[in-house]
Structures are given as C-alpha cells and as structure tokens.
Design a protein around this motif. Structure first.
Motif, PDB file in Angstrom:
ATOM      1  N   UNK A  56       0.840  -1.206   0.000  1.00 32.96           N
ATOM      2  CA  UNK A  56       0.000   0.000   0.000  1.00 32.96           C
ATOM      3  C   UNK A  56       0.873   1.252   0.000  1.00 32.96           C
ATOM      4  N   UNK A  57       1.933   1.255   0.794  1.00 30.88           N
ATOM      5  CA  UNK A  57       2.792   2.431   0.891  1.00 30.88           C
ATOM      6  C   UNK A  57       3.496   2.739  -0.430  1.00 30.88           C
ATOM      7  N   UNK A  58       3.672   1.768  -1.284  1.00 28.07           N
ATOM      8  CA  UNK A  58       4.302   2.001  -2.583  1.00 28.07           C
ATOM      9  C   UNK A  58       3.377   2.754  -3.531  1.00 28.07           C
ATOM     10  N   UNK A  59       2.098   2.778  -3.226  1.00 28.46           N
ATOM     11  CA  UNK A  59       1.120   3.449  -4.085  1.00 28.46           C
ATOM     12  C   UNK A  59       0.925   4.888  -3.595  1.00 28.46           C
ATOM     13  N   UNK A  60       1.909   5.703  -3.918  1.00 27.56           N
ATOM     14  CA  UNK A  60       1.967   7.056  -3.383  1.00 27.56           C
ATOM     15  C   UNK A  60       1.508   8.110  -4.391  1.00 27.56           C
ATOM     16  N   UNK A  61       0.942   7.693  -5.490  1.00 26.11           N
ATOM     17  CA  UNK A  61       0.464   8.654  -6.485  1.00 26.11           C
ATOM     18  C   UNK A  61      -0.745   9.406  -5.927  1.00 26.11           C
ATOM     19  N   UNK A  62      -1.055  10.543  -6.526  1.00 29.26           N
ATOM     20  CA  UNK A  62      -2.217  11.320  -6.106  1.00 29.26           C
ATOM     21  C   UNK A  62      -3.450  10.423  -6.176  1.00 29.26           C
ATOM     22  N   UNK A  63      -4.189  10.369  -5.083  1.00 31.43           N
ATOM     23  CA  UNK A  63      -5.369   9.523  -5.002  1.00 31.43           C
ATOM     24  C   UNK A  63      -5.060   8.107  -4.544  1.00 31.43           C
ATOM     25  N   UNK A  66      -1.558   5.187  -0.015  1.00 32.02           N
ATOM     26  CA  UNK A  66      -0.466   5.261   0.956  1.00 32.02           C
ATOM     27  C   UNK A  66      -0.812   6.253   2.068  1.00 32.02           C
ATOM     28  N   UNK A  67      -0.143   6.098   3.183  1.00 26.07           N
ATOM     29  CA  UNK A  67      -0.368   7.021   4.315  1.00 26.07           C
ATOM     30  C   UNK A  67      -0.130   8.462   3.878  1.00 26.07           C
ATOM     31  N   UNK A  68       0.960   8.675   3.144  1.00 31.53           N
ATOM     32  CA  UNK A  68       1.273  10.019   2.663  1.00 31.53           C
ATOM     33  C   UNK A  68       0.172  10.531   1.723  1.00 31.53           C
ATOM     34  N   UNK A  69      -0.316   9.642   0.853  1.00 30.67           N
ATOM     35  CA  UNK A  69      -1.377  10.018  -0.075  1.00 30.67           C
ATOM     36  C   UNK A  69      -2.666  10.380   0.642  1.00 30.67           C
ATOM     37  N   UNK A  70      -3.021   9.592   1.650  1.00 26.64           N
ATOM     38  CA  UNK A  70      -4.241   9.865   2.424  1.00 26.64           C
ATOM     39  C   UNK A  70      -4.096  11.181   3.178  1.00 26.64           C
ATOM     40  N   UNK A  71      -2.932  11.398   3.792  1.00 25.63           N
ATOM     41  CA  UNK A  71      -2.714  12.660   4.513  1.00 25.63           C
ATOM     42  C   UNK A  71      -2.820  13.845   3.561  1.00 25.63           C
ATOM     43  N   UNK A  72      -2.306  13.683   2.350  1.00 27.03           N
ATOM     44  CA  UNK A  72      -2.387  14.753   1.352  1.00 27.03           C
ATOM     45  C   UNK A  72      -3.855  15.017   0.994  1.00 27.03           C
ATOM     46  N   UNK A  73      -4.636  13.960   0.799  1.00 33.77           N
ATOM     47  CA  UNK A  73      -6.051  14.113   0.460  1.00 33.77           C
ATOM     48  C   UNK A  73      -6.828  14.763   1.600  1.00 33.77           C
ATOM     49  N   UNK A  74      -6.534  14.364   2.836  1.00 31.49           N
ATOM     50  CA  UNK A  74      -7.198  14.962   4.000  1.00 31.49           C
ATOM     51  C   UNK A  74      -6.861  16.450   4.070  1.00 31.49           C
ATOM     52  N   UNK A  76      -6.183  18.430   1.546  1.00 36.02           N
ATOM     53  CA  UNK A  76      -6.979  19.112   0.514  1.00 36.02           C
ATOM     54  C   UNK A  76      -8.423  19.293   0.979  1.00 36.02           C
ATOM     55  N   UNK A  77      -8.981  18.263   1.593  1.00 31.61           N
ATOM     56  CA  UNK A  77     -10.366  18.340   2.062  1.00 31.61           C
ATOM     57  C   UNK A  77     -10.516  19.388   3.172  1.00 31.61           C
ATOM     58  N   UNK A  78      -9.585  19.388   4.116  1.00 32.00           N
ATOM     59  CA  UNK A  78      -9.641  20.374   5.203  1.00 32.00           C
ATOM     60  C   UNK A  78      -9.565  21.783   4.647  1.00 32.00           C
ATOM     61  N   UNK A  79      -8.660  21.986   3.699  1.00 31.88           N
ATOM     62  CA  UNK A  79      -8.515  23.317   3.092  1.00 31.88           C
ATOM     63  C   UNK A  79      -9.807  23.704   2.379  1.00 31.88           C
ATOM     64  N   UNK A  80     -10.438  22.776   1.711  1.00 29.80           N
ATOM     65  CA  UNK A  80     -11.692  23.045   1.021  1.00 29.80           C
ATOM     66  C   UNK A  80     -12.815  23.379   1.989  1.00 29.80           C
ATOM     67  N   UNK A  81     -12.892  22.651   3.105  1.00 32.62           N
ATOM     68  CA  UNK A  81     -13.931  22.893   4.097  1.00 32.62           C
ATOM     69  C   UNK A  81     -13.737  24.257   4.746  1.00 32.62           C
ATOM     70  N   UNK A  82     -12.486  24.622   4.985  1.00 32.23           N
ATOM     71  CA  UNK A  82     -12.219  25.930   5.601  1.00 32.23           C
ATOM     72  C   UNK A  82     -12.649  27.075   4.706  1.00 32.23           C
ATOM     73  N   UNK A  83     -12.666  26.867   3.403  1.00 29.82           N
ATOM     74  CA  UNK A  83     -13.082  27.912   2.465  1.00 29.82           C
ATOM     75  C   UNK A  83     -14.589  28.087   2.424  1.00 29.82           C
ATOM     76  N   UNK A  84     -15.331  27.092   2.953  1.00 30.18           N
ATOM     77  CA  UNK A  84     -16.799  27.182   2.890  1.00 30.18           C
ATOM     78  C   UNK A  84     -17.344  28.234   3.800  1.00 30.18           C
TER      79      UNK A  84
END
Length: 84
Positions: A56-63, A66-74, A76-84
């Motif tokens: 799983x950790x080897x799958x670090x592409x956007x989306x 991997x842990x890094x990928x999930x943290x990156x997505x979270x 983005x979501x937090x930043x989007x929610x803060x803009x609401x």
C-alpha cells in the motif's frame, strides 16, 4: 532484476498452480519453493511482495492509498472545508 512480462506471466501461473496443488495461499509458499519456480526470485519475495502494508505504501500517487497520499487528500479536504 528486470523480467519481461511474458516470462513473469508464466512464472506467476506456475506459482498459482503450486499454491492450488498445496491448497495454500501464494503468501504461504516459501522462498525455496519460489526459487524452484524461477531463479529470478530473490530472498525478499516473501517479505516484500506479501507485506500488504509495504504494498500500500508504494502506491503514493495522487489519489493512492499510501499514508502520505491519504494525509495529502485529508489536507486538501480540510482546506476546502475551511473555504466554505
């Protein structure tokens, strides 16, 4: 070590046949058994291929999952929610 796709296809087919014959999972096949199928296998095959966390950790592409990928997505979501 690079192995052509056609050869990997045949090797993986033999591994599946061995697992079926032994009524076990591919992850239960020993390194020695893999080595009998092909000299292309290296000792890390059992630990690296069937270590699902590493996989799983080897799958670090956007989306990717991997842990890094999930943290990156979270992030983005937090930043989007803060803009609401």
């Amino acid at each position: 070590m690079s192995v052509p796709f056609r050869e990997t296809h045949h090797i993986s087919g033999r591994a599946v046949a061995l697992a079926e014959k032994n009524k076990c999972n591919l992850s239960d096949i020993t390194f020695e058994q893999y080595r009998e199928l092909s000299d292309k296998f290296e000792p890390d095959v059992v630990e690296s291929v069937f270590n699902f966390e590493n996989s799983v950790e080897k799958r670090d592409a956007v989306g990717g999952p991997s842990r890094k990928g999930i943290e990156r997505q979270v992030g983005y979501l937090k930043a989007g929610v803060e803009k609401l």
